[in-house]
Design a protein around this motif. Structure first.
Motif, PDB file in Angstrom:
ATOM      1  N   TRP A  17      19.845   9.404  19.833  1.00 33.88           N
ATOM      2  CA  TRP A  17      18.606   8.903  20.444  1.00 33.88           C
ATOM      3  C   TRP A  17      18.082   7.798  19.542  1.00 33.88           C
ATOM      4  O   TRP A  17      18.072   7.929  18.318  1.00 33.88           O
ATOM      5  CB  TRP A  17      17.602  10.048  20.558  1.00 33.88           C
ATOM      6  CG  TRP A  17      16.282   9.732  21.186  1.00 33.88           C
ATOM      7  CD1 TRP A  17      15.933   9.906  22.485  1.00 33.88           C
ATOM      8  CD2 TRP A  17      15.106   9.251  20.524  1.00 33.88           C
ATOM      9  NE1 TRP A  17      14.617   9.548  22.690  1.00 33.88           N
ATOM     10  CE2 TRP A  17      14.078   9.129  21.493  1.00 33.88           C
ATOM     11  CE3 TRP A  17      14.814   8.879  19.209  1.00 33.88           C
ATOM     12  CZ2 TRP A  17      12.793   8.680  21.196  1.00 33.88           C
ATOM     13  CZ3 TRP A  17      13.535   8.431  18.897  1.00 33.88           C
ATOM     14  CH2 TRP A  17      12.550   8.338  19.878  1.00 33.88           C
ATOM     15  N   HIS A  18      17.634   6.686  20.162  1.00 33.80           N
ATOM     16  CA  HIS A  18      17.167   5.551  19.375  1.00 33.80           C
ATOM     17  C   HIS A  18      15.814   5.066  19.907  1.00 33.80           C
ATOM     18  O   HIS A  18      15.591   5.043  21.131  1.00 33.80           O
ATOM     19  CB  HIS A  18      18.162   4.388  19.450  1.00 33.80           C
ATOM     20  CG  HIS A  18      19.540   4.733  18.981  1.00 33.80           C
ATOM     21  ND1 HIS A  18      19.922   4.653  17.667  1.00 33.80           N
ATOM     22  CD2 HIS A  18      20.629   5.168  19.671  1.00 33.80           C
ATOM     23  CE1 HIS A  18      21.183   5.021  17.564  1.00 33.80           C
ATOM     24  NE2 HIS A  18      21.642   5.335  18.762  1.00 33.80           N
ATOM     25  N   ALA A  19      14.945   4.656  19.002  1.00 28.68           N
ATOM     26  CA  ALA A  19      13.661   4.063  19.387  1.00 28.68           C
ATOM     27  C   ALA A  19      13.084   3.370  18.164  1.00 28.68           C
ATOM     28  O   ALA A  19      13.703   3.341  17.082  1.00 28.68           O
ATOM     29  CB  ALA A  19      12.699   5.123  19.924  1.00 28.68           C
ATOM     30  N   ARG A  20      11.907   2.790  18.328  1.00 25.85           N
ATOM     31  CA  ARG A  20      11.200   2.161  17.217  1.00 25.85           C
ATOM     32  C   ARG A  20       9.816   2.786  17.081  1.00 25.85           C
ATOM     33  O   ARG A  20       9.200   3.166  18.076  1.00 25.85           O
ATOM     34  CB  ARG A  20      11.063   0.656  17.431  1.00 25.85           C
ATOM     35  CG  ARG A  20      12.384  -0.099  17.415  1.00 25.85           C
ATOM     36  CD  ARG A  20      12.162  -1.588  17.611  1.00 25.85           C
ATOM     37  NE  ARG A  20      11.495  -1.881  18.881  1.00 25.85           N
ATOM     38  CZ  ARG A  20      11.040  -3.077  19.229  1.00 25.85           C
ATOM     39  NH1 ARG A  20      11.162  -4.094  18.393  1.00 25.85           N
ATOM     40  NH2 ARG A  20      10.461  -3.259  20.401  1.00 25.85           N
ATOM     41  N   VAL A  21       9.348   2.864  15.851  1.00 35.29           N
ATOM     42  CA  VAL A  21       8.006   3.370  15.591  1.00 35.29           C
ATOM     43  C   VAL A  21       7.290   2.394  14.672  1.00 35.29           C
ATOM     44  O   VAL A  21       7.916   1.586  13.970  1.00 35.29           O
ATOM     45  CB  VAL A  21       8.017   4.776  14.948  1.00 35.29           C
ATOM     46  CG1 VAL A  21       8.709   5.776  15.860  1.00 35.29           C
ATOM     47  CG2 VAL A  21       8.664   4.738  13.563  1.00 35.29           C
ATOM     48  N   PHE A  32       6.667  -1.785  29.016  1.00 37.57           N
ATOM     49  CA  PHE A  32       5.241  -2.090  28.825  1.00 37.57           C
ATOM     50  C   PHE A  32       4.793  -1.725  27.412  1.00 37.57           C
ATOM     51  O   PHE A  32       4.218  -2.547  26.687  1.00 37.57           O
ATOM     52  CB  PHE A  32       4.402  -1.332  29.862  1.00 37.57           C
ATOM     53  CG  PHE A  32       2.918  -1.453  29.670  1.00 37.57           C
ATOM     54  CD1 PHE A  32       2.217  -2.509  30.229  1.00 37.57           C
ATOM     55  CD2 PHE A  32       2.216  -0.521  28.916  1.00 37.57           C
ATOM     56  CE1 PHE A  32       0.849  -2.627  30.045  1.00 37.57           C
ATOM     57  CE2 PHE A  32       0.847  -0.635  28.723  1.00 37.57           C
ATOM     58  CZ  PHE A  32       0.170  -1.693  29.291  1.00 37.57           C
ATOM     59  N   TYR A  33       5.061  -0.497  27.005  1.00 41.35           N
ATOM     60  CA  TYR A  33       4.582  -0.038  25.695  1.00 41.35           C
ATOM     61  C   TYR A  33       5.348  -0.717  24.562  1.00 41.35           C
ATOM     62  O   TYR A  33       4.766  -0.983  23.502  1.00 41.35           O
ATOM     63  CB  TYR A  33       4.704   1.484  25.609  1.00 41.35           C
ATOM     64  CG  TYR A  33       3.956   2.189  26.714  1.00 41.35           C
ATOM     65  CD1 TYR A  33       2.582   2.398  26.638  1.00 41.35           C
ATOM     66  CD2 TYR A  33       4.616   2.621  27.866  1.00 41.35           C
ATOM     67  CE1 TYR A  33       1.892   3.038  27.668  1.00 41.35           C
ATOM     68  CE2 TYR A  33       3.941   3.252  28.888  1.00 41.35           C
ATOM     69  CZ  TYR A  33       2.578   3.450  28.798  1.00 41.35           C
ATOM     70  OH  TYR A  33       1.898   4.064  29.825  1.00 41.35           O
ATOM     71  N   ASP A  34       6.626  -1.009  24.778  1.00 42.23           N
ATOM     72  CA  ASP A  34       7.386  -1.715  23.745  1.00 42.23           C
ATOM     73  C   ASP A  34       6.788  -3.089  23.465  1.00 42.23           C
ATOM     74  O   ASP A  34       6.671  -3.503  22.306  1.00 42.23           O
ATOM     75  CB  ASP A  34       8.848  -1.872  24.174  1.00 42.23           C
ATOM     76  CG  ASP A  34       9.642  -0.582  24.061  1.00 42.23           C
ATOM     77  OD1 ASP A  34       9.178   0.347  23.371  1.00 42.23           O
ATOM     78  OD2 ASP A  34      10.730  -0.506  24.673  1.00 42.23           O
ATOM     79  N   VAL A  35       6.414  -3.809  24.523  1.00 40.95           N
ATOM     80  CA  VAL A  35       5.814  -5.129  24.322  1.00 40.95           C
ATOM     81  C   VAL A  35       4.473  -4.998  23.620  1.00 40.95           C
ATOM     82  O   VAL A  35       4.138  -5.800  22.730  1.00 40.95           O
ATOM     83  CB  VAL A  35       5.679  -5.875  25.661  1.00 40.95           C
ATOM     84  CG1 VAL A  35       4.915  -7.183  25.478  1.00 40.95           C
ATOM     85  CG2 VAL A  35       7.048  -6.158  26.259  1.00 40.95           C
ATOM     86  N   CYS A  36       3.681  -4.001  23.989  1.00 36.23           N
ATOM     87  CA  CYS A  36       2.404  -3.794  23.310  1.00 36.23           C
ATOM     88  C   CYS A  36       2.620  -3.488  21.830  1.00 36.23           C
ATOM     89  O   CYS A  36       1.870  -3.979  20.969  1.00 36.23           O
ATOM     90  CB  CYS A  36       1.619  -2.677  23.986  1.00 36.23           C
ATOM     91  SG  CYS A  36       0.970  -3.112  25.623  1.00 36.23           S
ATOM     92  N   ASP A  37       3.636  -2.684  21.521  1.00 33.48           N
ATOM     93  CA  ASP A  37       3.977  -2.431  20.113  1.00 33.48           C
ATOM     94  C   ASP A  37       4.276  -3.735  19.395  1.00 33.48           C
ATOM     95  O   ASP A  37       3.809  -3.975  18.269  1.00 33.48           O
ATOM     96  CB  ASP A  37       5.210  -1.523  20.015  1.00 33.48           C
ATOM     97  CG  ASP A  37       4.957  -0.095  20.453  1.00 33.48           C
ATOM     98  OD1 ASP A  37       3.785   0.305  20.580  1.00 33.48           O
ATOM     99  OD2 ASP A  37       5.951   0.629  20.673  1.00 33.48           O
ATOM    100  N   SER A  77       1.320   1.413  19.427  1.00 31.94           N
ATOM    101  CA  SER A  77       0.176   0.829  20.133  1.00 31.94           C
ATOM    102  C   SER A  77      -0.711   1.869  20.792  1.00 31.94           C
ATOM    103  O   SER A  77      -1.855   1.560  21.141  1.00 31.94           O
ATOM    104  CB  SER A  77       0.679  -0.144  21.204  1.00 31.94           C
ATOM    105  OG  SER A  77       1.595   0.495  22.083  1.00 31.94           O
ATOM    106  N   LEU A  78      -0.225   3.087  20.976  1.00 31.46           N
ATOM    107  CA  LEU A  78      -0.993   4.109  21.677  1.00 31.46           C
ATOM    108  C   LEU A  78      -2.214   4.489  20.848  1.00 31.46           C
ATOM    109  O   LEU A  78      -2.093   5.041  19.762  1.00 31.46           O
ATOM    110  CB  LEU A  78      -0.118   5.333  21.945  1.00 31.46           C
ATOM    111  CG  LEU A  78      -0.769   6.461  22.732  1.00 31.46           C
ATOM    112  CD1 LEU A  78      -1.137   6.013  24.144  1.00 31.46           C
ATOM    113  CD2 LEU A  78       0.145   7.678  22.774  1.00 31.46           C
ATOM    114  N   ALA A  79      -3.404   4.225  21.380  1.00 32.12           N
ATOM    115  CA  ALA A  79      -4.631   4.383  20.601  1.00 32.12           C
ATOM    116  C   ALA A  79      -5.541   5.485  21.111  1.00 32.12           C
ATOM    117  O   ALA A  79      -6.279   6.092  20.326  1.00 32.12           O
ATOM    118  CB  ALA A  79      -5.410   3.064  20.576  1.00 32.12           C
ATOM    119  N   VAL A  80      -5.556   5.720  22.421  1.00 36.61           N
ATOM    120  CA  VAL A  80      -6.463   6.704  23.017  1.00 36.61           C
ATOM    121  C   VAL A  80      -5.772   7.360  24.200  1.00 36.61           C
ATOM    122  O   VAL A  80      -5.177   6.676  25.034  1.00 36.61           O
ATOM    123  CB  VAL A  80      -7.780   6.049  23.509  1.00 36.61           C
ATOM    124  CG1 VAL A  80      -8.672   7.085  24.202  1.00 36.61           C
ATOM    125  CG2 VAL A  80      -8.543   5.383  22.371  1.00 36.61           C
TER     126      VAL A  80
END
Length: 813
Positions: free
Chosen positions: A287-291, A368-373, A416-419
């Motif tokens: 499994w791969h992702a970025r944080v 969407f969330y990747d671009v926000c990151d 990017s997840l804030a709330v």
């Protein structure tokens, strides 16, 4: 030992699909006839591609296609599978919209009732080597929602259809900015997974900062097949590696990696956005992702002024300059990584640092969330409840819990997840919208917002703050939409009162407010074909979904701008008034800093061509509102505001460096170059702070209010204006400017030079070519000044004038 093999069952994976109407009010000849389908896709887009229906967005076609939402649809495909020796096979459906029955080789695998979650069906022994037939049959979403209402009773909701009976995108049933195009279809990827031993069921990598170190707590859920042996779970990030060997049947593994001297993630305007690759391996599955490593908190502790709402990242308070986000197209399968990036860049270019994913839409795709990151845009994520009461009984409750757990698990990794926010306006609705009588004491959703959802967030994503709702005062004994407490929505402006009412509020944080205006001329006329074109024409009103929307546009002009004389003036005047109204509110809010800690305008984007609150229209053209937002969301803002003792200049410095400048205030004549009075003063604004300076009477009081204005300029370029009367009483010269056109490599320049006050100059090149885009708008010039508008994407005209080049001057004289 894991040996995971995947068979892509989408059109992109080479699998052919058809869709057919099974029963319902479909046109004669369509029932039972297969139509080529695309997966992922939606029945509307399939029928449109096959030439079976007209464009749902064009003219008044929307109402002619309502039968689609009342028809049962069947998607069918045949595919070949080669036996691979693995022990277990599963059909994985990432998104089925919505009430569906899934059948493989004549055997029913199960039923679904939730667009917002995935499903996994065990097909071991049902799947055969060679040819297989898969059928997914969807109930008509409108009839399915109505059937649930008949079974369970009615629950209060806005709009026409009982969308709150199903776990489906609420706005898909129509909203006050969107079309009623209730869809069905396989809207996210579909595949066969074949595996043995153990597989990764889910990964939650929660990244935070401790001192100078980054700490990644990774929770790995495992799924085991019979006969599995021990497995080794490994997590790698930032040059570190942690491993553990576990026995068969172990459900969850937690590993902690510490990355020394970590590069910290910040929202845009506060620092950089470094992202770290994470790899999780379990035997042969990976499994791969970025944080991004960051800490986020929200302070709602009561203070002497009420209840603040202060969002902080890595201990630093962030002044929120944001927008609400709706699904970017009414047919969400048209969206992709490119469309998401383009729209999010609209937010970045306007100076925003937060997008609120509104609760009547969807949990967005990873793109969407990747671009926000990557771009440093914070995400306020609503759980998907909007403007309605919701049953807390089964089967809905279990669906709510399943979707919430999956959404939190999937999205919690994003920097990017804030709330997390429980709902949109439902608590407010219960208090004020007349729900209590029809509810007759039944639970209405509070158990979700105040118990279930916060428990899920605390369990699965404790690093991210939770809010029960928007608006919310963070005390059950305080009205949820009180400007002194928490978050508020301001909707009396637009619906009932003039936009000057914004100044009556002193909100701690505004999470919704806005004002309508039409889309770009080329966007509007691409779908509205009334002859003659009229604000109250039949097709125009199809593309205006708000109650009395165009009448509110007219009333909203008030004393600010004159009533239009023709359709060109209507278009320009109402677009201008939209931009003015929203900018007026934001300038007031920012002038209250630090009492006010943010504004989230309604809304950034549209999901089709429509008259709406959006700053960017359905064809991606930035409206005058967008340019107004770019000005008032700038890192440094100058604004003139009225206070009890007279006019003040408020300067808000939302940067990490001091702002030391000299401010010159000139009281000038509107009809020439004369400067009637001038004052200069120094201001020094510390980082992330604001200063308010009183204006002396010499400039603050006009001799002839209708013939004078204030020009306020900082030494480093920031500018503000103040007018002593509304535009309808302001004396302006019609011939206050000249314009010249010159060709450039990618388009052309229009240079405007003023001989007197030229107020709110705007260029609309899309009226000449829909592909044209302009770089600036709403530019005010004093006598002797010039401005060059750059247009890209189109060839140069010989001259420009009304209606391509507009100003307030040409409306008033």
């Amino acid at each position: 030992m894991t040996s995971l093999k995947t068979l892509d069952l989408t059109t992109g994976g080479g699998v052919a699909w058809t869709v057919r109407a099974v029963e319902g009010p479909a046109p004669v000849g369509l029932i039972g006839r297969p139509v080529v389908a695309t997966v992922p896709g939606e029945v509307h887009t399939d029928l449109l591609a096959a030439g079976e229906i007209p464009d749902p967005f064009d003219g008044d076609n929307e109402s002619k296609l309502h039968w689609i939402g009342r028809t049962r649809w069947s998607y069918t495909s045949s595919f070949r599978w080669v036996a691979d020796g693995n022990e277990r096979q599963e059909l994985v459906a990432e998104g089925l919209d919505t009430v569906a029955t899934v059948t493989l080789n004549g055997q029913q695998l199960g039923r679904t009732a939730n667009q917002h979650r995935s499903y996994r069906f065990d097909v071991t022994g049902v799947l055969v080597a060679g040819d297989n037939e898969l059928m997914i049959e969807f109930e008509g979403p409108v009839t399915a929602a109505e059937a649930e209402r008949e079974k369970r009773g009615s629950w209060p909701h806005t709009n026409l259809h009982p969308y709150n009976e199903l776990r489906k995108m609420a706005s898909n049933f129509g909203w006050d900015w969107g079309p009623d195009v209730a869809t069905a279809g396989i809207w996210r990827p579909l595949r066969i997974e074949s595996w043995s031993g153990v597989r990764i069921a889910s990964v939650r990598p929660l990244a935070q900062v401790e001192g100078t170190d980054g700490v990644l707590k990774t929770f790995v859920e495992l799924d085991w097949a019979d006969g599995a042996t021990d497995a080794t779970v490994t997590v790698e990030v930032g040059g570190t590696q942690q491993s553990v060997t576990v026995k068969p049947g172990t459900e969850t593994v937690e590993l902690v990696n510490t990355v020394p001297a970590v590069d910290v993630w910040w929202p845009r305007g506060y620092g950089e956005q470094p992202l770290y690759d994470v790899t999780v391996t379990v035997n042969q599955d990976d499994w791969h992702a970025r944080v991004g490593f960051r800490n986020i908190t929200v302070n709602v502790a009561p203070d002497n002024d009420g209840t603040p709402f202060v969002l902080s990242v890595n201990g630093k308070p962030v002044y929120v300059r944001g927008a609400n986000w709706i699904p970017d197209n009414a047919f969400v399968t048209r969206l992709n990584a490119t469309t998401y990036r383009t729209s999010i860049e609209d937010a970045v270019d306007a100076g925003m640092n937060l997008l609120r994913v509104w609760g009547g839409g969807i949990y967005e795709s990873e793109e969407f969330y990747d671009v926000c990151d990557e771009l440093g845009i914070l995400v306020w994520q609503d759980f998907l409840f909007a403007c309605a009461a919701y049953s807390e009984d089964e089967p809905l409750r279990s669906e709510v819990e399943a979707e919430a757990r999956e959404a939190v698990t999937r999205l919690s990794r994003h920097a990017s997840l804030a709330v997390w926010n429980g709902n949109n306006e439902n608590i407010w609705g219960y208090v004020e919208w007349g729900w209590r009588v029809p509810l007759a004491g039944r639970p209405w959703g509070a158990g979700y917002y105040l118990d279930l959802l916060p428990r899920i967030v605390a369990e699965l994503d404790p690093r991210t703050p939770y809010s029960p709702g928007s608006p919310y005062s963070f005390d059950q004994f305080i009205h949820p939409n009180d400007d002194r407490h928490g978050t508020m929505h301001i909707w009396d402006v637009w619906n009932q009162v003039d936009y000057t009412t914004y100044r009556k509020y002193k909100p701690r944080f505004v999470s919704e407010f806005g004002f309508q205006g039409p889309p770009a001329w080329s966007t509007l006329t691409s779908v509205v074909h009334d002859v003659p074109l009229d604000p109250y024409g039949s097709q125009m009103l199809v593309h205006q979904k708000a109650f009395e929307g165009n009448l509110k546009l007219e009333r909203g002009l008030g004393e600010h701008l004159p009533l239009w004389k023709n359709i060109d003036d209507w278009h320009w005047t109402t677009q201008l008034n939209q931009a003015r109204a929203v900018a007026y509110g934001i300038e007031h809010f920012r002038s209250l800093f630090p009492l006010n800690t943010g504004a989230v305008v309604w809304q950034l984007n549209d999901n089709w061509p429509v008259v709406s609150w959006a700053a960017v229209d359905g064809h991606g053209i930035r409206k005058p509102l967008w340019f107004a937002l770019k000005r008032v969301y700038a890192d440094r803002l100058l604004t003139v505001q009225p206070r009890e003792d007279g006019l003040v200049v408020a300067a808000h410095n939302d940067t990490d460096t001091p702002w030391t400048t000299e401010v010159t205030v000139r009281r000038r004549a509107t009809t020439g170059a004369e400067v009637l009075a001038q004052e200069t003063f120094a201001v020094e604004i510390a980082p992330r702070s604001a200063v308010v300076s009183d204006l002396p009477e010499s400039v603050a009081v006009a001799g002839k209010p209708s013939e004078e204005y204030l020009e306020v300029r900082a030494g480093d370029g920031e500018t503000a204006y103040w007018y002593f009367v509304e535009d309808t009483a302001l004396q302006l010269e019609r011939d206050a400017y000249t314009a010249t056109v010159s060709a450039t490599d990618d388009g052309y320049d229009v240079t405007v030079t003023a001989s007197a006050l030229a107020k709110d100059l705007a260029l609309f090149p899309d009226r000449l070519d829909p592909a044209a885009r302009v770089d600036s708008c709403l530019v005010t010039l004093s006598a002797g000044e010039s401005h060059t508008f750059h247009v890209s994407g189109a060839g140069a005209p010989d001259v420009v004038g009304v209606p391509v080049l507009r100003s307030v001057n040409d409306l008033l004289t």
